[in-house]
Scaffold this motif. Structure first.
Motif, PDB file in Angstrom:
ATOM      1  N   ALA A 318      24.716  49.665  49.114  1.00 46.33           N
ATOM      2  CA  ALA A 318      24.103  50.774  48.366  1.00 46.33           C
ATOM      3  C   ALA A 318      22.926  51.406  49.089  1.00 46.33           C
ATOM      4  O   ALA A 318      22.092  52.057  48.447  1.00 46.33           O
ATOM      5  CB  ALA A 318      23.660  50.280  46.994  1.00 46.33           C
ATOM      6  N   GLN A 319      22.816  51.224  50.395  1.00 51.30           N
ATOM      7  CA  GLN A 319      21.706  51.819  51.135  1.00 51.30           C
ATOM      8  C   GLN A 319      21.771  53.348  51.058  1.00 51.30           C
ATOM      9  O   GLN A 319      22.804  53.948  51.341  1.00 51.30           O
ATOM     10  CB  GLN A 319      21.748  51.357  52.597  1.00 51.30           C
ATOM     11  CG  GLN A 319      21.477  49.870  52.763  1.00 51.30           C
ATOM     12  CD  GLN A 319      21.562  49.425  54.217  1.00 51.30           C
ATOM     13  OE1 GLN A 319      21.899  50.215  55.086  1.00 51.30           O
ATOM     14  NE2 GLN A 319      21.246  48.169  54.457  1.00 51.30           N
ATOM     15  N   ASP A 320      20.645  53.971  50.674  1.00 54.12           N
ATOM     16  CA  ASP A 320      20.527  55.437  50.574  1.00 54.12           C
ATOM     17  C   ASP A 320      21.555  56.042  49.624  1.00 54.12           C
ATOM     18  O   ASP A 320      22.015  57.166  49.829  1.00 54.12           O
ATOM     19  CB  ASP A 320      20.659  56.082  51.961  1.00 54.12           C
ATOM     20  CG  ASP A 320      19.616  55.564  52.929  1.00 54.12           C
ATOM     21  OD1 ASP A 320      18.505  55.247  52.471  1.00 54.12           O
ATOM     22  OD2 ASP A 320      19.926  55.450  54.126  1.00 54.12           O
ATOM     23  N   LYS A 321      21.951  55.291  48.559  1.00 52.89           N
ATOM     24  CA  LYS A 321      22.933  55.825  47.606  1.00 52.89           C
ATOM     25  C   LYS A 321      22.407  55.752  46.173  1.00 52.89           C
ATOM     26  O   LYS A 321      23.167  55.725  45.223  1.00 52.89           O
ATOM     27  CB  LYS A 321      24.251  55.050  47.701  1.00 52.89           C
ATOM     28  CG  LYS A 321      24.977  55.244  49.040  1.00 52.89           C
ATOM     29  CD  LYS A 321      26.298  54.493  49.032  1.00 52.89           C
ATOM     30  CE  LYS A 321      27.022  54.638  50.365  1.00 52.89           C
ATOM     31  NZ  LYS A 321      28.304  53.887  50.395  1.00 52.89           N
ATOM     32  N   ASP A 322      21.107  55.681  46.027  1.00 51.32           N
ATOM     33  CA  ASP A 322      20.487  55.665  44.693  1.00 51.32           C
ATOM     34  C   ASP A 322      20.980  54.490  43.840  1.00 51.32           C
ATOM     35  O   ASP A 322      21.118  54.611  42.622  1.00 51.32           O
ATOM     36  CB  ASP A 322      20.747  56.977  43.955  1.00 51.32           C
ATOM     37  CG  ASP A 322      20.167  58.173  44.690  1.00 51.32           C
ATOM     38  OD1 ASP A 322      19.104  57.996  45.333  1.00 51.32           O
ATOM     39  OD2 ASP A 322      20.767  59.258  44.620  1.00 51.32           O
ATOM     40  N   GLY A 323      21.261  53.349  44.461  1.00 47.76           N
ATOM     41  CA  GLY A 323      21.650  52.157  43.708  1.00 47.76           C
ATOM     42  C   GLY A 323      23.025  52.204  43.109  1.00 47.76           C
ATOM     43  O   GLY A 323      23.295  51.505  42.121  1.00 47.76           O
ATOM     44  N   VAL A 376      29.936  52.689  40.752  1.00 47.61           N
ATOM     45  CA  VAL A 376      29.719  51.341  40.221  1.00 47.61           C
ATOM     46  C   VAL A 376      28.236  51.010  40.356  1.00 47.61           C
ATOM     47  O   VAL A 376      27.682  51.010  41.466  1.00 47.61           O
ATOM     48  CB  VAL A 376      30.557  50.299  40.984  1.00 47.61           C
ATOM     49  CG1 VAL A 376      30.251  48.894  40.467  1.00 47.61           C
ATOM     50  CG2 VAL A 376      32.046  50.606  40.848  1.00 47.61           C
ATOM     51  N   THR A 377      27.586  50.727  39.242  1.00 49.72           N
ATOM     52  CA  THR A 377      26.171  50.349  39.256  1.00 49.72           C
ATOM     53  C   THR A 377      26.044  48.843  39.523  1.00 49.72           C
ATOM     54  O   THR A 377      27.033  48.106  39.563  1.00 49.72           O
ATOM     55  CB  THR A 377      25.510  50.681  37.914  1.00 49.72           C
ATOM     56  OG1 THR A 377      26.127  49.890  36.874  1.00 49.72           O
ATOM     57  CG2 THR A 377      25.671  52.164  37.582  1.00 49.72           C
ATOM     58  N   TRP A 378      24.790  48.395  39.664  1.00 47.56           N
ATOM     59  CA  TRP A 378      24.536  46.976  39.898  1.00 47.56           C
ATOM     60  C   TRP A 378      25.042  46.119  38.729  1.00 47.56           C
ATOM     61  O   TRP A 378      25.680  45.086  38.939  1.00 47.56           O
ATOM     62  CB  TRP A 378      23.044  46.754  40.122  1.00 47.56           C
ATOM     63  CG  TRP A 378      22.561  45.356  39.874  1.00 47.56           C
ATOM     64  CD1 TRP A 378      21.656  44.959  38.951  1.00 47.56           C
ATOM     65  CD2 TRP A 378      22.958  44.159  40.579  1.00 47.56           C
ATOM     66  NE1 TRP A 378      21.459  43.604  39.008  1.00 47.56           N
ATOM     67  CE2 TRP A 378      22.249  43.089  40.009  1.00 47.56           C
ATOM     68  CE3 TRP A 378      23.838  43.894  41.614  1.00 47.56           C
ATOM     69  CZ2 TRP A 378      22.378  41.776  40.440  1.00 47.56           C
ATOM     70  CZ3 TRP A 378      23.981  42.577  42.056  1.00 47.56           C
ATOM     71  CH2 TRP A 378      23.259  41.538  41.480  1.00 47.56           C
ATOM     72  N   ALA A 379      24.815  46.582  37.500  1.00 44.11           N
ATOM     73  CA  ALA A 379      25.284  45.831  36.340  1.00 44.11           C
ATOM     74  C   ALA A 379      26.810  45.786  36.298  1.00 44.11           C
ATOM     75  O   ALA A 379      27.406  44.735  36.005  1.00 44.11           O
ATOM     76  CB  ALA A 379      24.739  46.447  35.055  1.00 44.11           C
ATOM     77  N   ASP A 380      27.455  46.918  36.598  1.00 40.13           N
ATOM     78  CA  ASP A 380      28.925  46.946  36.639  1.00 40.13           C
ATOM     79  C   ASP A 380      29.452  46.015  37.729  1.00 40.13           C
ATOM     80  O   ASP A 380      30.439  45.294  37.535  1.00 40.13           O
ATOM     81  CB  ASP A 380      29.423  48.375  36.892  1.00 40.13           C
ATOM     82  CG  ASP A 380      29.077  49.319  35.758  1.00 40.13           C
ATOM     83  OD1 ASP A 380      28.918  48.831  34.620  1.00 40.13           O
ATOM     84  OD2 ASP A 380      28.950  50.533  36.024  1.00 40.13           O
ATOM     85  N   PHE A 381      28.807  46.072  38.878  1.00 38.44           N
ATOM     86  CA  PHE A 381      29.226  45.255  40.016  1.00 38.44           C
ATOM     87  C   PHE A 381      29.193  43.769  39.672  1.00 38.44           C
ATOM     88  O   PHE A 381      30.121  43.023  39.977  1.00 38.44           O
ATOM     89  CB  PHE A 381      28.322  45.544  41.210  1.00 38.44           C
ATOM     90  CG  PHE A 381      28.564  44.666  42.397  1.00 38.44           C
ATOM     91  CD1 PHE A 381      29.649  44.884  43.243  1.00 38.44           C
ATOM     92  CD2 PHE A 381      27.715  43.607  42.674  1.00 38.44           C
ATOM     93  CE1 PHE A 381      29.872  44.069  44.348  1.00 38.44           C
ATOM     94  CE2 PHE A 381      27.929  42.789  43.769  1.00 38.44           C
ATOM     95  CZ  PHE A 381      29.014  43.017  44.613  1.00 38.44           C
TER      96      PHE A 381
END
Length: 405
Positions: A318-323, A376-381
């Motif tokens: 997720a680098q430079d992709k707003d998380g 896909v967000t961190w919680a979804d991941f």
């Protein structure tokens, strides 16, 4: 008016009373002697009656030795059946208690007592979402003392890559939980990047609750699966046919049979021609978790070390992709949990929930292609990856779940 007695009458009365008392005491003594005599006589008779029996037994044993006459076939079958029944009962007991397979090549006489294990229970909020901050760094330190003997010996302790427990190799050997080759694998990998899972974390079956374990055991019993036994491909096919008949009242199709054989190959990466009991049990345990647990519930099962590893993987994508990452990158990350597996096992990406092969022109393949760009967000991941993270816990090289396409 009183009664007057002469001195002579008084003496005679006292003499009569003394005579009665003496007679009573003599009677008690005679009865005690008679009872003792009866007991001695009965004991002598018992010894005399037992002597011929012992003599007969000795003669029978001598005659059996001289003639070398073995038991009949029916007697042998009966004894063998009793032994098998006892072994099966012990195996079911170990399966129920979560103790797993006991190595046959270890002497049990001087071993440490295995720890008691209590299966987890579902909480009221088990299915509710749980948040873990992406920027939080958990990285819990390993315990300082051996989980078995509670002694600190610095570099001689081997850490688990899933939980915080550490162990002496000698303590694990005394517990009888690991064979010689498993102990050597622990020594070789515990301090490497690959890491080693302790006997708690390696056994996925221990994640099941009592109710889930009962459901799985009932399925095994109905399908006549014997605990701690290896399964060949025909036995796995028979098990799947029986389970399909019980659950759906129909036999497997040809495509489903091919899928079962693919599952067999995934659980037998070393091409031994059979599936180890532990791998079959872990595979079925994961199927139960997928069936009865929600993704939120599975996230709660992850340890701090596993969550921290997931953070590192997600941040790297997720680098430079707003998380936020894509679904395709999510699948790529999920495959990374199985980096310790060899190339042959990675080609066997199968699952109990995947029926039939997915070809490039199938509807499922089209859905996969259109889903690649889904954010896909961190919680979804974490929710979508939980089952794959758990499936990567065992030290075995077998594939216990289908990798995402």
């Amino acid at each position: 008016m009183g009664v007057l007695m002469s001195k002579k009458q008084q003496v005679e009365k006292v003499q009569k009373c003394n005579a009665v008392v003496s007679a009573f005491q003599a009677g008690i003594k005679d009865r005690a002697i008679a009872k003792q005599a009866e007991e001695d006589e009965a004991e002598a008779e018992a010894k005399s009656s037992a002597a011929p029996d012992e003599k007969d037994a000795e003669e029978a044993e001598k005659e059996e030795t001289e003639t070398s006459a073995g038991p009949s076939t029916s007697q042998q079958a009966s004894a063998s059946g009793r032994d098998d029944c006892k072994v099966n009962q012990e195996a079911w007991s170990r399966l129920r208690d979560g103790k797993g397979v006991e190595p046959e090549d270890l002497d049990k006489t001087h071993q440490l007592t295995p720890p008691a294990y209590v299966r987890p229970k579902r909480e009221a909020d088990d299915d509710q979402p749980v948040e873990f901050d992406l920027e939080e760094k958990e990285k819990p330190p390993s315990d300082e003392m051996c989980d078995v003997c509670e002694v600190w010996t610095a570099d001689d302790l081997y850490p688990c890559r899933i939980c915080t427990r550490v162990f002496h190799d000698g303590c694990l050997r005394e517990l009888g939980y690991l064979r010689a080759e498993a102990l050597q694998e622990m020594r070789d990998t515990a301090h490497t990047v690959t890491g080693w899972s302790c006997y708690y974390c390696d056994n996925l079956n221990l994640l099941l609750t009592e109710e889930e374990m009962y459901s799985l055991m009932e399925t095994f019993k109905q399908c006549k699966i014997i605990p701690e036994s290896c399964l060949v491909s025909d036995e796995l096919l028979q098990y799947r046919h029986f389970a399909s008949k019980q659950q759906f009242d129909k036999d497997l199709t040809d495509e489903q049979e091919e899928e079962v054989l693919a599952q067999f190959a995934a659980l037998d990466p070393e091409k031994k021609g059979h599936i180890e009991w532990s791998d079959f049990l872990y595979f079925e345990s994961l199927a139960v978790l997928k069936k009865f647990r929600t993704e939120n519930s599975l996230v709660r099962v992850l340890t701090a070390k596993e969550r921290d590893t997931a953070r590192s993987v997600f941040k790297g994508l997720a680098q430079d992709k707003d998380g936020v990452i894509t679904k395709a990158e999510c699948r790529q990350a999920q495959q990374s949990w199985f980096h310790k597996l060899n190339k042959d096992s990675q080609s066997c990406n199968v699952s109990i929930s995947h029926v039939g092969p997915i070809c490039d022109n199938s509807p499922a393949s089209e859905r996969t292609k259109t889903d690649d760009n889904r954010p896909v967000t961190w919680a979804d991941f974490l929710r979508e990856s939980a089952i794959y993270i758990l499936a990567a816990r065992p030290n075995s090289s077998a594939m216990h779940i289908r990798l995402p396409l």
